[in-house]
Each structure stands twice: as C-alpha cells, then as structure tokens.
Design a protein around this motif. Structure first.
Motif, PDB file in Angstrom:
ATOM      1  N   MET A   1       0.985  -1.153   0.057  1.00  0.00           N
ATOM      2  CA  MET A   1      -0.010  -0.130  -0.152  1.00  0.00           C
ATOM      3  C   MET A   1       0.902   1.425   0.069  1.00  0.00           C
ATOM      4  SD  MET A   1      -3.138  -0.711   2.719  1.00  0.00           S
ATOM      5  CE  MET A   1      -2.050  -0.895   3.819  1.00  0.00           C
ATOM      6  N   PRO A   2       0.579   2.379  -0.718  1.00  0.00           N
ATOM      7  CA  PRO A   2       1.231   3.477  -0.642  1.00  0.00           C
ATOM      8  C   PRO A   2       1.701   4.024   0.792  1.00  0.00           C
ATOM      9  CG  PRO A   2      -0.522   3.508  -2.277  1.00  0.00           C
ATOM     10  CD  PRO A   2      -0.904   2.405  -1.417  1.00  0.00           C
ATOM     11  N   LEU A   3       0.541   3.689   1.751  1.00  0.00           N
ATOM     12  CA  LEU A   3       0.568   4.127   3.085  1.00  0.00           C
ATOM     13  C   LEU A   3       2.019   3.750   3.496  1.00  0.00           C
ATOM     14  CD1 LEU A   3      -2.620   4.808   4.309  1.00  0.00           C
ATOM     15  CD2 LEU A   3      -1.197   6.512   3.934  1.00  0.00           C
ATOM     16  N   THR A   4       2.486   2.721   3.170  1.00  0.00           N
ATOM     17  CA  THR A   4       3.804   1.903   3.897  1.00  0.00           C
ATOM     18  C   THR A   4       4.880   2.672   3.397  1.00  0.00           C
ATOM     19  OG1 THR A   4       4.196   0.711   1.829  1.00  0.00           O
ATOM     20  CG2 THR A   4       2.827  -0.291   3.467  1.00  0.00           C
ATOM     21  N   ARG A   5       4.895   3.705   2.784  1.00  0.00           N
ATOM     22  CA  ARG A   5       6.336   4.580   2.321  1.00  0.00           C
ATOM     23  C   ARG A   5       6.445   5.596   3.806  1.00  0.00           C
ATOM     24  NH1 ARG A   5       3.724   5.927  -2.478  1.00  0.00           N
ATOM     25  NH2 ARG A   5       3.851   8.270  -1.975  1.00  0.00           N
ATOM     26  N   LEU A   6       5.268   5.842   4.448  1.00  0.00           N
ATOM     27  CA  LEU A   6       5.646   6.431   5.749  1.00  0.00           C
ATOM     28  C   LEU A   6       6.476   5.707   6.612  1.00  0.00           C
ATOM     29  CD1 LEU A   6       1.995   7.984   5.938  1.00  0.00           C
ATOM     30  CD2 LEU A   6       4.063   9.165   5.296  1.00  0.00           C
ATOM     31  N   ALA A   7       6.405   4.511   6.648  1.00  0.00           N
ATOM     32  CA  ALA A   7       7.068   3.605   7.534  1.00  0.00           C
ATOM     33  C   ALA A   7       8.615   3.858   7.388  1.00  0.00           C
ATOM     34  CB  ALA A   7       6.630   2.309   7.424  1.00  0.00           C
ATOM     35  N   SER A   8       8.972   4.185   6.240  1.00  0.00           N
ATOM     36  CA  SER A   8      10.413   4.526   6.021  1.00  0.00           C
ATOM     37  C   SER A   8      11.008   5.985   6.240  1.00  0.00           C
ATOM     38  CB  SER A   8      10.771   4.219   4.340  1.00  0.00           C
ATOM     39  OG  SER A   8       9.938   5.176   3.770  1.00  0.00           O
ATOM     40  N   VAL A   9      10.159   6.772   6.529  1.00  0.00           N
ATOM     41  CA  VAL A   9      10.415   7.998   7.038  1.00  0.00           C
ATOM     42  C   VAL A   9      11.204   8.173   8.655  1.00  0.00           C
ATOM     43  CG1 VAL A   9       9.496  10.601   7.382  1.00  0.00           C
ATOM     44  CG2 VAL A   9       8.701   9.036   5.490  1.00  0.00           C
ATOM     45  N   THR A  10      12.223   8.490   8.887  1.00  0.00           N
ATOM     46  CA  THR A  10      12.884   8.324  10.047  1.00  0.00           C
ATOM     47  C   THR A  10      12.957   9.697  10.691  1.00  0.00           C
ATOM     48  OG1 THR A  10      15.021   8.465   9.238  1.00  0.00           O
ATOM     49  CG2 THR A  10      13.769   6.201   9.651  1.00  0.00           C
ATOM     50  N   THR A  11      12.378  10.828  10.171  1.00  0.00           N
ATOM     51  CA  THR A  11      12.652  12.023  10.963  1.00  0.00           C
ATOM     52  C   THR A  11      11.629  12.197  12.323  1.00  0.00           C
ATOM     53  OG1 THR A  11      10.636  12.948   9.743  1.00  0.00           O
ATOM     54  CG2 THR A  11      12.836  13.352   8.547  1.00  0.00           C
ATOM     55  N   PRO A  12      12.072  13.186  13.174  1.00  0.00           N
ATOM     56  CA  PRO A  12      11.189  13.238  14.518  1.00  0.00           C
ATOM     57  C   PRO A  12       9.633  13.585  14.218  1.00  0.00           C
ATOM     58  CG  PRO A  12      13.341  14.391  14.629  1.00  0.00           C
ATOM     59  CD  PRO A  12      13.204  13.754  13.336  1.00  0.00           C
ATOM     60  N   THR A  13       9.343  14.131  12.826  1.00  0.00           N
ATOM     61  CA  THR A  13       8.085  14.341  12.629  1.00  0.00           C
ATOM     62  C   THR A  13       7.443  13.531  11.656  1.00  0.00           C
ATOM     63  OG1 THR A  13       8.884  15.800  10.664  1.00  0.00           O
ATOM     64  CG2 THR A  13       8.437  17.018  13.057  1.00  0.00           C
ATOM     65  N   ALA A  14       7.875  12.299  11.747  1.00  0.00           N
ATOM     66  CA  ALA A  14       7.387  11.092  10.647  1.00  0.00           C
ATOM     67  C   ALA A  14       6.085  10.802  11.101  1.00  0.00           C
ATOM     68  CB  ALA A  14       8.239   9.723  10.843  1.00  0.00           C
ATOM     69  N   HIS A  15       5.377  10.866  12.235  1.00  0.00           N
ATOM     70  CA  HIS A  15       4.202  10.620  12.575  1.00  0.00           C
ATOM     71  C   HIS A  15       3.318  11.919  12.293  1.00  0.00           C
ATOM     72  CE1 HIS A  15       4.894   6.300  13.386  1.00  0.00           C
ATOM     73  NE2 HIS A  15       6.004   6.876  14.034  1.00  0.00           N
ATOM     74  N   LEU A  16       3.814  13.171  11.982  1.00  0.00           N
ATOM     75  CA  LEU A  16       2.865  14.040  11.809  1.00  0.00           C
ATOM     76  C   LEU A  16       2.433  14.434  10.141  1.00  0.00           C
ATOM     77  CD1 LEU A  16       4.652  16.284  14.368  1.00  0.00           C
ATOM     78  CD2 LEU A  16       2.060  15.485  14.785  1.00  0.00           C
ATOM     79  N   GLY A  17       1.473  14.775  10.173  1.00  0.00           N
ATOM     80  CA  GLY A  17       0.942  15.048   8.831  1.00  0.00           C
ATOM     81  C   GLY A  17       0.213  16.458   8.620  1.00  0.00           C
ATOM     82  N   LEU A  18       0.014  17.052   7.607  1.00  0.00           N
ATOM     83  CA  LEU A  18      -0.705  18.444   7.299  1.00  0.00           C
ATOM     84  C   LEU A  18      -1.889  18.202   6.748  1.00  0.00           C
ATOM     85  CD1 LEU A  18      -0.548  21.442   7.487  1.00  0.00           C
ATOM     86  CD2 LEU A  18       0.421  21.444   5.388  1.00  0.00           C
ATOM     87  N   GLY A  19      -2.943  18.751   7.526  1.00  0.00           N
ATOM     88  CA  GLY A  19      -4.299  18.774   6.909  1.00  0.00           C
ATOM     89  C   GLY A  19      -4.672  20.116   6.477  1.00  0.00           C
ATOM     90  N   LEU A  20      -5.288  20.221   5.362  1.00  0.00           N
ATOM     91  CA  LEU A  20      -5.740  21.367   4.644  1.00  0.00           C
ATOM     92  C   LEU A  20      -7.030  22.073   4.852  1.00  0.00           C
ATOM     93  CD1 LEU A  20      -3.790  20.732   1.324  1.00  0.00           C
ATOM     94  CD2 LEU A  20      -2.704  21.921   3.445  1.00  0.00           C
TER      95      LEU A  20
END
Length: 323
Positions: A1-20
């Motif tokens: 799934m495309p969302l699995t790409r988030l699992a490879s992000v290792t920055t401190p903000t990896a679990h934060l997103g931006l809603g518009l």
C-alpha cells in the motif's frame, strides 16, 4: 500500500501530517481564524498560504498531506504545489469524498457542505479528484462515516472501492460524532470477496475526546493505518482557549499547549499519523515540537483527566461558528 512509504520516514516528525481543512476555504470552525488568516481571504491569498504551509511542512519532515473535496480548493492548491515540485516523490497524499462544498467561497453561507455517501457522489467526486491529483493520490477516504451511513452497507459502492484498491489506491474512511467507535467497528467488518475493504481510518481523537481510542486500537491491530484528526479540538486546546491544566503542563514542559496536546496523541501506540491543522507557519512549527514533549506518567494522567463525555464534546463542536 502507498501508506507503507511513511514507515521508511525516520525524521522526528514522521508521525505528523498536515491537514488542509483550515486553509482550503475561507470559512471553517477553527477558533482564532480571524487572527490567523488574511482579512481578504481571496482564492490567491489562501493558495499562497497553503503553499507556504506545504513548503514549511516538507522542510521539517512532514510527508503526509490530507485534503478533501469539501475543503474548498484544497485539492487544487495541493495539485498546484505538487506540479511545481515534480522531484518530490516521497509525499503521501490523502483526500476524501462524500461531502460537497457549497459555500461558494463565502464565510457566511447558510450551508458550507452537503453530505452524500451514494455511489453517484463517489463517481462524480472521484472524477473531480482524479482531474486534479491524478496518480499522486495515495489514499481516498469516505468522509465522516457514522453508524447509519449507507456507505457501510452499499455493496455496489464497496465493489467500486475495491476496484480502486486493486489499482493501487488505499481505500479508507473517516469518522465523526459521538458514535465513532461504533462506526469504526462496523467498517472493520466490511469485506469484498472475503477480504477487508479498508486500509486506513481517520478519526477525531484529542485530550477532550478520547472515546474512539479502543476501536482505533482494534483497527490498528487489524492492519489499518490510523490517522488522527482534530488533535487540537478545533482550536479549543490552543492558546488562549486551552484548559488551565493544559496551560500548566505547557509551562512545565516549556513548550506550547498545542505541542503538549498533540504529544498525548502521539503517545498512543496505534496512532500512525497525527494531523496538524495549522493555518500559519508559526503554528505549524509549534505543532511539530510535539515529538519533543516528554510527558511523565503523572503529567499524562493529568491530561487524560480532561476528557469530556462524547455527546457533550460533539454538541460543543456543533455550536462552533464558521469563521
């Protein structure tokens, strides 16, 4: 799934997103918008503000962006930004269908959005989203599912959503209202050809509204990506509206009320992505300090004690004006 790409992000903000939601249209129910947005909320002014937020979010490690058909021109603004930055291939884009924006770029419209979870609305809005976001769309969610939503029982709709999933788009749903937990559990039971339909759920969860927590844990255990929205309770957890207990904890930690409030959500092991709904770059930067908040067990308990009865919370939310 495309969302699995988030699992490879290792920055401190990896679990934060931006809603518009707060910047894709001139009117919304977030407190303080009269202070946060330009007095003249033209399309171009909010397009520029959205792009500023997207630039700042990406620079600070945010990789998930959340839009919706009913968030005014949010998809358009996001599509413009993505086209101007074709080299950014690590952004994960989510949007939602099921509400139609009806305010006509007005802040005092009688109705700002109309809900319809029919197959016809899905077909129309999916075409509209495709025209703007095309193959950049990773996640498409049913907007604000409640236990009585026909989207939970419409087998024709389920078949069409399963076709989209087979083509690589993650199919998800968001929830609202005091019965979020019931809606989540009903959606988890939806299958097509014996396979679960949904790969993601987006629900309201914050210091004041925690009732969906157990159901979100169940969704996580079932393999869904959990996205948390309204972590700031539409501004009720930000200065100057924050409860006294939250203000006291902010002073103790040396960070803002917003960062402390979001830190409580980040501490939940089932929370895959927690959305910032910032309307200004300074707000976003402050929100992104949430991973740095190290709450003690005693502080965490003081925060959880602020939870309200769900029906009271949603009644209060329903009374917030569209600024």
């Amino acid at each position: 799934m495309p969302l699995t790409r988030l699992a490879s992000v290792t920055t401190p903000t990896a679990h934060l997103g931006l809603g518009l939601a707060a910047v894709g249209r001139p009117g919304y129910i977030t407190l303080g918008r009269d202070r946060d947005l330009p007095a003249e909320r033209t399309v171009e002014a909010l397009r520029e503000r959205t792009h500023q937020l997207l630039d700042a979010a990406y620079a600070q490690g945010v990789r998930y962006i959340d839009a919706a058909r009913s968030y005014g021109r949010s998809e358009e603004f996001l599509a413009d930004w993505l086209r101007s930055r074709p080299d950014l291939d690590d952004i994960v884009v989510g949007s939602k269908w099921g509400y139609t924006y009806t305010a006509g770029w007005s802040t005092d419209a009688e109705r700002h959005e109309v809900k319809d979870h029919s197959l016809a609305t899905y077909e129309r809005q999916r075409a509209e989203t495709d025209a703007l976001l095309g193959d950049r769309l990773d996640l498409y969610q049913i907007h604000s599912v409640t236990p009585d939503s026909p989207a939970l029982t419409d087998r024709q709709l389920h078949a069409r959503l399963a076709e989209a999933a087979a083509r690589g788009v993650t199919v998800g749903f968001s929830t609202s209202g005091p019965a979020q937990a019931d809606a989540i559990r009903a959606a988890l039971a939806v299958t097509v050809d014996g396979e679960p339909l949904f790969g993601a759920v987006q629900s309201t969860y914050n210091v004041l509204e925690t009732s969906a927590g157990p159901a979100l844990a169940e969704a996580h255990d079932a393999g869904l990506t959990v996205i948390v929205k309204e972590g700031m309770a539409n501004g009720r957890l930000a200065e100057p509206h924050a409860p006294d207990a939250l203000r006291a904890l902010a002073q103790e930690t040396g960070l803002g009320c917003d960062a402390v409030a979001l830190a409580l959500v980040l501490r939940r092991p089932w929370a895959g992505v927690v959305l910032s709904g910032a309307a200004t770059v300074p707000q976003l930067t402050s929100n992104l300090h949430a991973p740095a908040v190290d709450l003690t067990d005693e502080q965490f308990a003081r925060l959880t004690a602020l939870a309200e009865e769900p029906r009271a919370y949603w009644e209060r939310r329903g009374q917030l004006p569209w600024h």
